[in-house]
Write an enzyme that holds these catalytic residues in place. Sequence first.
Site, PDB file in Angstrom:
ATOM      1  N   ARG A  55       7.786  10.344  13.641  1.00 42.78           N
ATOM      2  CA  ARG A  55       8.663  10.476  12.476  1.00 42.78           C
ATOM      3  C   ARG A  55      10.122  10.263  12.868  1.00 42.78           C
ATOM      4  NH1 ARG A  55      10.799  15.181  10.166  1.00 42.78           N
ATOM      5  NH2 ARG A  55       9.329  16.500  11.301  1.00 42.78           N
ATOM      6  N   TYR A 108      16.438  -3.208 -10.312  1.00 38.32           N
ATOM      7  CA  TYR A 108      15.037  -2.839 -10.215  1.00 38.32           C
ATOM      8  C   TYR A 108      14.833  -1.464 -10.845  1.00 38.32           C
ATOM      9  CZ  TYR A 108      10.753  -1.132  -7.996  1.00 38.32           C
ATOM     10  OH  TYR A 108       9.521  -0.580  -7.755  1.00 38.32           O
ATOM     11  N   ASP A 180      20.280  -4.949  -2.317  1.00 36.99           N
ATOM     12  CA  ASP A 180      18.837  -5.098  -2.181  1.00 36.99           C
ATOM     13  C   ASP A 180      18.538  -6.591  -2.022  1.00 36.99           C
ATOM     14  OD1 ASP A 180      16.073  -5.309  -2.489  1.00 36.99           O
ATOM     15  OD2 ASP A 180      15.982  -3.657  -3.920  1.00 36.99           O
ATOM     16  N   LYS A 205       7.205  -6.941   0.257  1.00 39.94           N
ATOM     17  CA  LYS A 205       7.333  -8.223  -0.423  1.00 39.94           C
ATOM     18  C   LYS A 205       7.319  -9.376   0.584  1.00 39.94           C
ATOM     19  CE  LYS A 205       7.735  -5.766  -4.203  1.00 39.94           C
ATOM     20  NZ  LYS A 205       7.883  -4.395  -3.742  1.00 39.94           N
TER      21      LYS A 205
END
Length: 404
Positions: A55, A108, A180, A205
């Site tokens: 993590r 978005y 973005d 994506k």
Amino acid sequence: MDIRTRAVHIVDEPPEEGGRPLSVPLVQSSAFAFDSADALAEAMAGPDGRYVYSRRGNPTVRALERTLAGLEGGASALAFASGMGAISGVLLALLRPGDRVVAQRCLYGGTYAVLSDLAERYGIEVTYISGDDVAEFEEAAARGTRLLVLETIANPTGQVPELPGLLTAARRLGVTSLVDNSLASPVLCRPLELGADIVVHSTTKYLSGHSDVLGGAAVFADDGLRRAVWPRTVELGACADPFAAWLTLRGLQTLPLRMREHCANAAVLAERLAVRPDVTAVHHPWLVGHPSYGTARKVLSGGGGLLSFELAGGREAGRAFIERVRIARLALSLGGVETLVTHPASTSHRELDAEALKAAGIGTGLVRVSVGIEDVEDLWGDFEQALGSGEEPGGWGHMSLLLG
């Protein structure tokens, strides 16, 4: 080196001994052992020490971070569990109650939702601008602003904001800028080179490109920003999974090749759709007549693989199209090698009436297409038959059997 070369050669850590593997090793370990308490304590002091717990950092994840930083021209990067993890992690790390954000109006939906939540819960003031007018941003930012939020290519309208002017103004005014870049990828645009402070990606994506990864990333122009965001990443637990990072690294090596095909296919489909009488509008930034055409030609090296078009028949025509396609698939994501279609008015935005859809810039007959890398003539034949242009082309019966 050219981005096509840099994408192939992953920035990983050399082994301590022996030959260097051509493929980045997958280190699927949650924790790492030490010989002394002091060594473990030292490793936990920051984001760049020895690996302790995945993590906090992992060799495979770090290889992805270093590679993405190189591709975007950044100083460093952080990988996240999803694109929304990246956006949320950065916003939560940088914003404080009472801060002010200026954001592009066509955002978005997930980003808009996070900003709305921050506004309601923590008193963050959010002002929305067109993204096309630098003076509009300067007027909004003059009242004191911490963050500017933009998208390289907006989904699904294809808007490309005036990035050079906006980012230059933000730097001059001392406003941190976040862009973005998911729909463009570093192949088509590198916002950090235009003056952005942070670039975020949904690596789900185009970066991974095979519809088999859920991931996100943030790339920073200055490593101090990464160090400010990293503790929040650890606290939220929004870190990238090593296997997802490994799959993304594999996909990155063909990113320039895939983007070339995505862009070429989308441009052909956009041009052909634009002259059909049953199509009232086509949204693709590389299409002459698009509102962002001039800016897109200046900012992007290609128009991207996403387009949308409005059908004259409205909601029913859009719904019929997405149910009649044979090669293209009905699915919500984008950026994979296969062509995907959605009809927002009957799927993701089905609760909105015609007036609300119009306010959101989405017509009732709008179809969004994530154009894949299939043969473009096969795709066009599929679109023609789905639009109701007569009998199916020869061989379609066989294709229907193959594609189910």
